[in-house]
Motif scaffolding. Sequence first.
Motif, PDB file in Angstrom:
ATOM      1  N   VAL A 144      -2.256  -8.969   9.662  1.00 34.65           N
ATOM      2  CA  VAL A 144      -0.909  -8.746   9.119  1.00 34.65           C
ATOM      3  C   VAL A 144      -1.037  -8.651   7.613  1.00 34.65           C
ATOM      4  CG1 VAL A 144       0.306  -9.926  10.962  1.00 34.65           C
ATOM      5  CG2 VAL A 144      -0.415 -11.174   8.965  1.00 34.65           C
ATOM      6  N   ALA A 145      -0.118  -7.903   7.026  1.00 32.84           N
ATOM      7  CA  ALA A 145      -0.183  -7.749   5.573  1.00 32.84           C
ATOM      8  C   ALA A 145       1.223  -7.645   5.012  1.00 32.84           C
ATOM      9  CB  ALA A 145      -0.973  -6.482   5.219  1.00 32.84           C
ATOM     10  N   VAL A 146       1.371  -8.152   3.804  1.00 33.31           N
ATOM     11  CA  VAL A 146       2.627  -7.989   3.076  1.00 33.31           C
ATOM     12  C   VAL A 146       2.279  -7.311   1.764  1.00 33.31           C
ATOM     13  CG1 VAL A 146       4.575  -9.149   2.031  1.00 33.31           C
ATOM     14  CG2 VAL A 146       3.505 -10.130   4.030  1.00 33.31           C
ATOM     15  N   VAL A 147       2.965  -6.222   1.491  1.00 31.36           N
ATOM     16  CA  VAL A 147       2.662  -5.468   0.277  1.00 31.36           C
ATOM     17  C   VAL A 147       3.939  -5.361  -0.546  1.00 31.36           C
ATOM     18  CG1 VAL A 147       1.809  -3.277  -0.614  1.00 31.36           C
ATOM     19  CG2 VAL A 147       0.932  -4.158   1.534  1.00 31.36           C
ATOM     20  N   GLY A 148       3.818  -5.600  -1.835  1.00 30.44           N
ATOM     21  CA  GLY A 148       4.996  -5.603  -2.687  1.00 30.44           C
ATOM     22  C   GLY A 148       5.496  -4.200  -2.984  1.00 30.44           C
ATOM     23  N   HIS A 149       6.541  -4.143  -3.783  1.00 33.66           N
ATOM     24  CA  HIS A 149       7.164  -2.840  -3.983  1.00 33.66           C
ATOM     25  C   HIS A 149       6.373  -1.937  -4.903  1.00 33.66           C
ATOM     26  CE1 HIS A 149       8.968  -3.843  -7.990  1.00 33.66           C
ATOM     27  NE2 HIS A 149       8.781  -5.033  -7.531  1.00 33.66           N
ATOM     28  N   GLN A 150       5.388  -2.495  -5.618  1.00 37.53           N
ATOM     29  CA  GLN A 150       4.527  -1.617  -6.402  1.00 37.53           C
ATOM     30  C   GLN A 150       3.201  -1.434  -5.699  1.00 37.53           C
ATOM     31  OE1 GLN A 150       4.771  -4.119  -9.678  1.00 37.53           O
ATOM     32  NE2 GLN A 150       6.358  -2.957 -10.732  1.00 37.53           N
ATOM     33  N   ASN A 151       3.238  -1.591  -4.388  1.00 38.33           N
ATOM     34  CA  ASN A 151       2.040  -1.466  -3.564  1.00 38.33           C
ATOM     35  C   ASN A 151       0.971  -2.481  -3.943  1.00 38.33           C
ATOM     36  OD1 ASN A 151       3.058   0.455  -1.924  1.00 38.33           O
ATOM     37  ND2 ASN A 151       2.162   2.184  -3.019  1.00 38.33           N
ATOM     38  N   ASN A 152       1.376  -3.586  -4.507  1.00 42.23           N
ATOM     39  CA  ASN A 152       0.418  -4.641  -4.809  1.00 42.23           C
ATOM     40  C   ASN A 152       0.354  -5.572  -3.591  1.00 42.23           C
ATOM     41  OD1 ASN A 152       3.164  -5.048  -5.511  1.00 42.23           O
ATOM     42  ND2 ASN A 152       2.668  -7.041  -6.380  1.00 42.23           N
ATOM     43  N   PRO A 153      -0.823  -5.981  -3.189  1.00 37.87           N
ATOM     44  CA  PRO A 153      -0.922  -6.818  -1.987  1.00 37.87           C
ATOM     45  C   PRO A 153      -0.426  -8.229  -2.283  1.00 37.87           C
ATOM     46  CG  PRO A 153      -3.081  -6.516  -2.961  1.00 37.87           C
ATOM     47  CD  PRO A 153      -2.134  -5.679  -3.753  1.00 37.87           C
ATOM     48  N   LEU A 154       0.435  -8.738  -1.405  1.00 41.67           N
ATOM     49  CA  LEU A 154       0.947 -10.085  -1.588  1.00 41.67           C
ATOM     50  C   LEU A 154       0.332 -11.056  -0.603  1.00 41.67           C
ATOM     51  CD1 LEU A 154       4.711  -9.309  -2.061  1.00 41.67           C
ATOM     52  CD2 LEU A 154       3.099  -9.979  -3.791  1.00 41.67           C
ATOM     53  N   TYR A 155      -0.033 -10.538   0.548  1.00 43.21           N
ATOM     54  CA  TYR A 155      -0.575 -11.416   1.564  1.00 43.21           C
ATOM     55  C   TYR A 155      -1.334 -10.573   2.557  1.00 43.21           C
ATOM     56  CZ  TYR A 155      -0.853 -15.037   5.057  1.00 43.21           C
ATOM     57  OH  TYR A 155      -1.304 -15.962   5.962  1.00 43.21           O
ATOM     58  N   LEU A 156      -2.542 -11.020   2.900  1.00 43.99           N
ATOM     59  CA  LEU A 156      -3.367 -10.257   3.820  1.00 43.99           C
ATOM     60  C   LEU A 156      -4.099 -11.276   4.678  1.00 43.99           C
ATOM     61  CD1 LEU A 156      -3.748  -7.240   3.990  1.00 43.99           C
ATOM     62  CD2 LEU A 156      -5.590  -7.415   2.385  1.00 43.99           C
TER      63      LEU A 156
ATOM     64  N   VAL B 103       9.686  -4.271  -0.030  1.00 43.09           N
ATOM     65  CA  VAL B 103       8.518  -5.052   0.364  1.00 43.09           C
ATOM     66  C   VAL B 103       8.121  -4.585   1.750  1.00 43.09           C
ATOM     67  CG1 VAL B 103       7.672  -7.343   0.901  1.00 43.09           C
ATOM     68  CG2 VAL B 103       9.198  -7.006  -1.015  1.00 43.09           C
ATOM     69  N   LYS B 104       6.832  -4.281   1.907  1.00 43.61           N
ATOM     70  CA  LYS B 104       6.389  -3.697   3.171  1.00 43.61           C
ATOM     71  C   LYS B 104       5.623  -4.740   3.979  1.00 43.61           C
ATOM     72  CE  LYS B 104       5.753   0.347   0.319  1.00 43.61           C
ATOM     73  NZ  LYS B 104       6.082  -0.278  -0.955  1.00 43.61           N
ATOM     74  N   PHE B 105       5.951  -4.814   5.248  1.00 42.31           N
ATOM     75  CA  PHE B 105       5.235  -5.690   6.165  1.00 42.31           C
ATOM     76  C   PHE B 105       4.470  -4.819   7.132  1.00 42.31           C
ATOM     77  CE2 PHE B 105       7.449  -9.531   4.981  1.00 42.31           C
ATOM     78  CZ  PHE B 105       8.642  -9.071   4.482  1.00 42.31           C
ATOM     79  N   LEU B 106       3.184  -5.086   7.278  1.00 39.69           N
ATOM     80  CA  LEU B 106       2.372  -4.249   8.158  1.00 39.69           C
ATOM     81  C   LEU B 106       1.668  -5.105   9.194  1.00 39.69           C
ATOM     82  CD1 LEU B 106       1.081  -2.438   5.129  1.00 39.69           C
ATOM     83  CD2 LEU B 106       1.932  -1.134   7.032  1.00 39.69           C
ATOM     84  N   VAL B 107       1.554  -4.529  10.372  1.00 37.87           N
ATOM     85  CA  VAL B 107       0.872  -5.239  11.452  1.00 37.87           C
ATOM     86  C   VAL B 107      -0.126  -4.296  12.083  1.00 37.87           C
ATOM     87  CG1 VAL B 107       1.393  -5.671  13.876  1.00 37.87           C
ATOM     88  CG2 VAL B 107       2.399  -7.082  12.139  1.00 37.87           C
ATOM     89  N   VAL B 108      -1.375  -4.724  12.184  1.00 39.13           N
ATOM     90  CA  VAL B 108      -2.403  -3.916  12.832  1.00 39.13           C
ATOM     91  C   VAL B 108      -2.714  -4.590  14.150  1.00 39.13           C
ATOM     92  CG1 VAL B 108      -4.734  -3.038  12.657  1.00 39.13           C
ATOM     93  CG2 VAL B 108      -3.361  -3.285  10.604  1.00 39.13           C
TER      94      VAL B 108
END
Lengths: 143, 230
Positions: free
Chosen positions: A5-17, A79-84
Amino acid sequence: MIACVAVVGHQNNPLYLQSFTGADDALKLHHIVHCSLDVIDERVNNPKRSVITLNESYLGLLYPTESYKVYGYLSNTKVKFLVVTTDLDVKDTDIRSFFRRFHAAYVDAVSNPFHVPGKKIISRIFAVRVSGIVKAFAPGTYG
Amino acid sequence: MAAGPRPRKSFLRHEKPRRATRRSERRMAPLVPKSGDAIFASIDRVVGPMNTAEASTKSEALINAELFTLTYGAMVRQLLTDLEEVDVVNKQLDQMGYNIGVRLIDEFLAKSNVSRCVDFKETADVIAKVGLKMFLGVTASVSNWDPEGSSFSLVLDDNPLVDFVELPDTFQGLHYCNILSGVIRGALEMVSMKTEITWIRDMLHGDDAYELRVKLLKQIPEEYPYKDDE
């Protein structure tokens, strides 16, 4: 099974991986997440979204690769939340509820007065909650 | 400004469209704009689950508990940025609490109508059950009385000030809720009890509850600024 799982901020900076599989393919998962960001940008700028959307945009399946599927979710603060995930068939409703819980955990982590917005999320409670949500999502696929 | 997507319990409960409410059920002054209703309608944590009779007599506006928590967090954060030393911040929080306490005691006595406490034990119970409930919406328990009855422990299981807070490693010595100790100290000093208050357990440092040790140093008899000349 959820690979990462990943959280990416609004400037495409990674917040949590956070990856939940063996450590050797962590780099590959990061790469996949990175590529998915491009897909999100494409979707966001695409005029297909002419209909007024909800605050929380569930983006759905972004990027199916050979063995992974990536789902995305965009909050209204970009803020983008991604799930692989490695599951072959995942129900849409399951993923949606996963993202809702993930978003709730993220909101609680960000409400910490000691969290600096834009920096990485260092909250241990957040990590524990996310692991809990991931485990609850795929209870039958272990072993 | 659109309300952000924060699916918390307190919001969801009030997201139904507003129906005409009886005055006793209305909790806010009627000038709040409709979009704010969902957010400001729930004040369960700050003032505690009040019955409708109390709600109608309160004329002041009540605020959302999360706003209170976030405001306190921002204040502590700013103090840390300004003062930089954890000990200085602790002292400052205590001093701020003291200033609040000396004023709060009057409001408390006016609203709660408790009679004069007979002894320190009763004071402890009043603080834990009535005072904290009125202002923070939580009740504490009183325990660990020492043999002379001059100091006790106030145990809080739940504390609205620390929702969502996690102390980073650099601030481990910080007593985040030190304002509470100042408030109690200030309030008791105004009713002629000089006390000393220390934190024994703190959930932010890994313990399971918040425990404050309140020690009565001395009772100050009331002094009159003039002498009776008979």
